[in-house]
Enzyme design. Structure first.
Site, short mmCIF file in Angstrom:
data_model
loop_
_atom_site.label_atom_id
_atom_site.label_comp_id
_atom_site.label_asym_id
_atom_site.label_seq_id
_atom_site.Cartn_x
_atom_site.Cartn_y
_atom_site.Cartn_z
N ASP A 237 -5.22 -5.77 -8.08
CA ASP A 237 -3.94 -6.22 -8.58
C ASP A 237 -4.05 -7.73 -8.80
O ASP A 237 -4.97 -8.39 -8.30
CB ASP A 237 -2.81 -5.87 -7.62
C1 BGC Z 1 1.80 -6.26 -10.28
C2 BGC Z 1 1.01 -5.28 -11.12
C3 BGC Z 1 0.92 -5.80 -12.53
C4 BGC Z 1 0.27 -7.19 -12.51
C5 BGC Z 1 0.15 -7.81 -13.87
C6 BGC Z 1 1.26 -7.68 -10.39
O1 BGC Z 1 2.13 -8.60 -9.79
O2 BGC Z 1 1.79 -5.85 -8.93
O3 BGC Z 1 1.61 -4.02 -11.09
O4 BGC Z 1 0.18 -4.92 -13.32
O5 BGC Z 1 1.08 -8.05 -11.71
O6 BGC Z 1 1.39 -8.17 -14.35
#
Ligand code: BGC
Length: 864
Positions: A237
């Site tokens: 993530d």
């Molecule tokens: C989230 C993800 C997301 C990523 C990119 C993170 O803060 O947990 O689900 O895909 O950001 O935006």
């Protein structure tokens, strides 16, 4: 720009020879390939023909590469809304739409679906996931991913695993039994991967049983790649990589986003120091190259421009989805559907705003977002009226779309400078700062996380002025609010109204890095035009210590305003109006600032004063439908007083049309609750374990998540899992269970009859109940939930009086199994299982039969 049609996935070929390229890459290049280069792109190695590929959020639309001023997209209903359709065919259509949207945005990989579990009603991202039930979640995810795959686009189920709350999400250690981990939290991923269309997985932020998911050998190596044989890519993530050697050795292929924090020269150093083997690096690079090869086959060029698709057929699908997801919780005296010819009042805080999406990375700029008022207005044929009642916001409603630029366009101008402002310009002291660029913006919640300008100062400090006019339609006292990650001052007609520069207070905006909204008020006259100016400085101009663990770069600003209305006056107006009309549509709910990534809710209640409004309007006119918009359950203390209640979730672009279709009966509601609606917060199974405390959260309810707990504890939910009414009624009869001798195949068929007066769709839910637990049995067998949803199907548009045969396919082993911790594998235990087929988890008219498992067997992997 509108692009005509999507490219067929078969029209391009992948040219990358993974083995040949791998053999030619230098260690430095390999290390570079293992992390992003920016927020949304992977590294290219042009000398070997390796292109950069684009990843984009996900899950309820494809945002493209910009948080700030992004190209508009199709916004689907939120995850729980999709869950409420119980419709895998529809989930595949969703995948197709997202695939086409991804192509329009030049994205090869979509960061979704989110398939975590709503173990508590307060989870800030609960709205993103499908369900509290792993089978419902997993089968929908499998179809969603397959739909994307049909279009050549890679799905990325996330977050693997146990990212079920936001509190201290990067630091918290989730303490969960292996049994709950496998039966509840890993099962959605297992079912999705078993279907064969999952080329990428995103890890979760948290620790699971002591080790962060992105470096968790049990999760990544033993389960995902070992037991499940998964050979796709694993990415972190965003900022969820916490080490160099640990993550590479555990199997984390791609660190996102870039520039890298833990790879690059740190990784080459680790290889040279024998902390990471070159073989491990090669394994990681191979997975990246396989994904790049797959991306190449889409024919989507590198760094493609981002376009709008916005096709009429997509709008139709979005409208169908918005309506199909709505759950008719209650309909006493058949008060719904309403007659379009009679008078209607639309009342309430979510009437005239489109509550289309939850907050955080799932949110996006929709092509359009239809409000309930607009949807009702388009179908009502009688007199139509409106009352606000109360407000439902935390921060003042965004002002952007109510502003106008000097040339009359909706929105405002954003001017970007390297130099600080010296106050609002006047004719005698005009703004003489060199202008870097001017942008036309409509969204006054601006997060500049991925914005850049080539001429920015080297020190990274820059400034922006947001300016436009506002002409109120009502006179009164107006509140103006400014929240910043950075610094800012808000002026109305040159008068400094809000100052947010010194003594800033940390709030929850901008994913926890912004200030609280500072507010001041001014009396405005209807019809008079006022000039609004915000002079803002980027995050580096602020001394505020960020609350977020993530550095959100440039920062942001949020400008809101509305006329002040006391709850007493608003409720009195609403009650007076409700008394004069035949029918009332009362719109209440949460929204992106109540349910958002980065923060869990603190109560299950609707926003302050809402319950008072609902109770008062219900007393004034019983011919009222309460339309609740939230991504997860809220308390409904007035429910006994209400004749009709709709759970309408966050409905995406077509929110208001979907609601109107159900209210007036153009669509017969068929949604079913994908999660239990508790009566009160305290009834939630995770109520005593829902925050990070001393750095850990105990998943103390074990496998008793959602209805499994309500059944076990004998607690009557307000509305049970799987519940949802229709404007017609259905009966289920003639259950026949055919069990194959030589295989695990079991067919369960049932006759569904529409016993009402109008056509409708019926969801058939099959629950398996284990043999009765014998406490004195030796050797002991574990206790189990009293029933678990295993499969489901939907009969569409069954005419009044008509019948249809539904056949549900069970896998005798898979669907009777629990996770046996003594041998770390699935166990299908011999015994007599009850099969219940009904229209909800508490359907007293469910039809029942039995299934015999003759011998106890253990199995591993994706399926028996
Ligand atoms: C989230 C993800 C997301 C990523 C990119 C993170 O803060 O947990 O689900 O895909 O950001 O935006």
């Amino acid at each position: 720009m509108i692009i005509p049609s999507t490219q067929s996935p078969a029209s391009a070929t992948a040219t990358l020879d993974v083995d040949a390229v791998l053999a030619k890459l230098t260690l430095k290049e390999k290390a570079e390939l293992l992390s992003g280069i920016d927020f949304w792109h992977t590294a290219a190695v042009p000398r070997l023909g390796i292109p950069s590929i684009r990843l984009s959020d996900g899950p309820n639309g494809v945002r493209g590469t910009r948080f700030f001023n992004s190209v508009p997209s199709a916004c689907l209903p939120c995850g729980t809304a999709i869950g409420a359709t119980f419709d895998t065919a529809l989930a595949r259509e969703i995948g197709h739409l997202l695939g086409d949207e991804a192509r329009a945005k030049g994205a090869h990989v979509v960061l979704g679906p989110t398939i975590n579990i709503q173990r508590l009603a307060l989870g800030g991202r609960g709205f993103e996931s499908f369900s509290e039930d792993p089978a419902l979640s997993g089968f929908l995810a499998a179809s969603y991913c397959a739909g994307l795959d049909d279009k050549g686009i890679a799905a990325t189920p996330k977050h693997f695993t146990c990212n079920d709350m936001e509190h201290e999400r990067m630091a918290v250690d989730v303490i969960v039994t292996k049994r709950a981990l496998h039966e509840i939290y890993l099962t959605p991923f297992r079912l999705a991967i078993a279907d064969g269309h999952v080329p990428a997985v995103m890890t979760s932020y948290s620790k699971v049983n002591g080790t962060h998911a992105s470096e968790n050998t049990y999760l990544l190596e033993k389960v995902l790649r070992g037991s499940w044989g998964y050979n796709g890519l694993v990415m972190s993530d965003w900022f969820g990589t916490y080490g160099t050697s640990e993550a590479v050795n555990a199997g984390l292929d791609l660190e996102m986003p870039g520039p890298s924090r833990f790879r690059g020269s740190l990784l080459t150093h680790a290889v040279n120091a024998n902390k990471v083997s070159i073989r491990a690096v090669n394994d990681r690079v191979r997975n990246v190259l396989e994904l790049v090869k797959r991306a190449q086959a889409t024919g989507i060029p590198e760094n493609a421009p981002e376009n709008e698709l916005n096709r009429p057929e997509d709008r139709q699908l979005l409208r169908r989805l918005a309506a199909d997801a709505i759950v008719l919780l209650k309909n006493d005296d058949q008060v719904l559907p309403f007659a379009p010819s009679k008078s209607v009042a639309v009342i309430g805080p979510t009437s005239r705003i489109a509550t289309y999406c939850g907050g955080g990375s799932a949110s996006l700029n929709p092509y359009e977002a239809v409000t309930p008022w607009e949807g009702i207005e388009a179908q009502a044929k009688g007199a139509l009226s409106f009352a606000q009642g109360v407000y439902g916001h935390q921060m003042l409603p965004l002002l952007g779309k109510r502003m106008r630029t000097d040339d009359g366009q909706v929105g405002f101008s954003l001017r970007v400078y390297n130099d600080p402002p010296t106050g609002p310009p006047t004719p005698s002291s005009p703004d003489t700062r060199p202008l870097l660029e001017t942008k036309h913006v409509t969204d006054s919640n601006m997060f500049f996380v991925d914005y850049n300008h080539p001429d920015f100062n080297k020190n990274g400090i820059w400034y922006a002025d947001a300016e436009g006019t506002f002409t109120p339609t009502e006179s009164g006292l107006y509140d103006f609010g400014l929240s910043v990650h950075g610094t800012g001052r808000l002026y109305v007609d040159g008068e400094l109204l809000v100052e947010n520069v010194e003594n800033q207070r940390l709030g929850t905006s901008f994913l926890g890095s912004g200030t609280v909204e500072e507010v001041n008020s001014k009396t405005l006259e209807a019809g008079k035009t006022y000039r609004i100016l915000v002079q803002w400085g980027c995050s580096k101009t602020s001394n505020l210590v960020a609350g977020s663990m993530i550095d959100f770069g440039h920062g942001g600003m949020r400008i809101g305003a509305c006329r002040r209305l006391t709850p007493e006056d608003g409720i009195a107006e609403a009650v007076a109006l409700a008394k004069t009309v035949d029918q009332v549509v009362l719109c209440v709910g949460l929204g992106a600032e109540w349910e958002s990534e980065g923060e869990d809710r603190v109560t299950m209640d609707l926003p302050p004063n809402t319950d008072n409004l609902v109770a008062a309007v219900l007393a004034a006119n019983p011919n009222t439908v309460v339309v609740v918009q939230s991504g997860t359950p809220v308390t409904l203390p007035w429910v006994g007083q209400a004749k009709a209640v709709l759970q309408a979730w966050y409905g995406g672009n077509e929110t208001g049309n979907g609601i109107a279709d159900v209210v007036f009966g153009a669509v017969n509601p068929a949604g079913k609750l994908p999660l239990t609606y508790p009566r009160r917060l305290e009834d939630n199974p995770a109520h005593v374990n829902y925050r990070s405390e001393a750095g850990r959260v105990l998943y103390g309810e074990d496998v008793y998540v959602g209805y499994r707990y309500f059944d076990r504890a004998g607690i009557e939910p307000l509305f049970p899992f799987g519940h949802g009414l229709s404007y017609t009624s259905f009966s289920l009869e003639d259950l026949v269970i055919s069990q194959a001798e030589a295989s695990n195949d079991v067919q369960v068929s049932v006759k569904v009859t529409n016993t009402g007066a109008v056509a409708g769709s019926c969801t058939v839910q099959l629950y398996v109940a284990p043999p009765v637990w014998e406490p004195r049995r030796v050797p002991a067998v574990p206790q189990r939930p009293s029933q678990e949803l295993r499969v489901f199907d939907k009969v569409h548009d069954l005419a009044a009086g008509a019948s249809a045969q539904v056949t549900l396919n069970l896998d005798a082993k898979r669907d009777t199994s629990y996770w046996d911790e003594t041998v770390d594998s699935w166990c299908s235990r011999e015994g007599l299982y009850r099969i219940r087929v009904g229209q909800s988890s508490r359907d007293v008219n469910a039809v029942e039969g039995t299934l015999t498992i003759k011998e106890t067997t253990h199995w591993q992997g994706l399926s028996p």
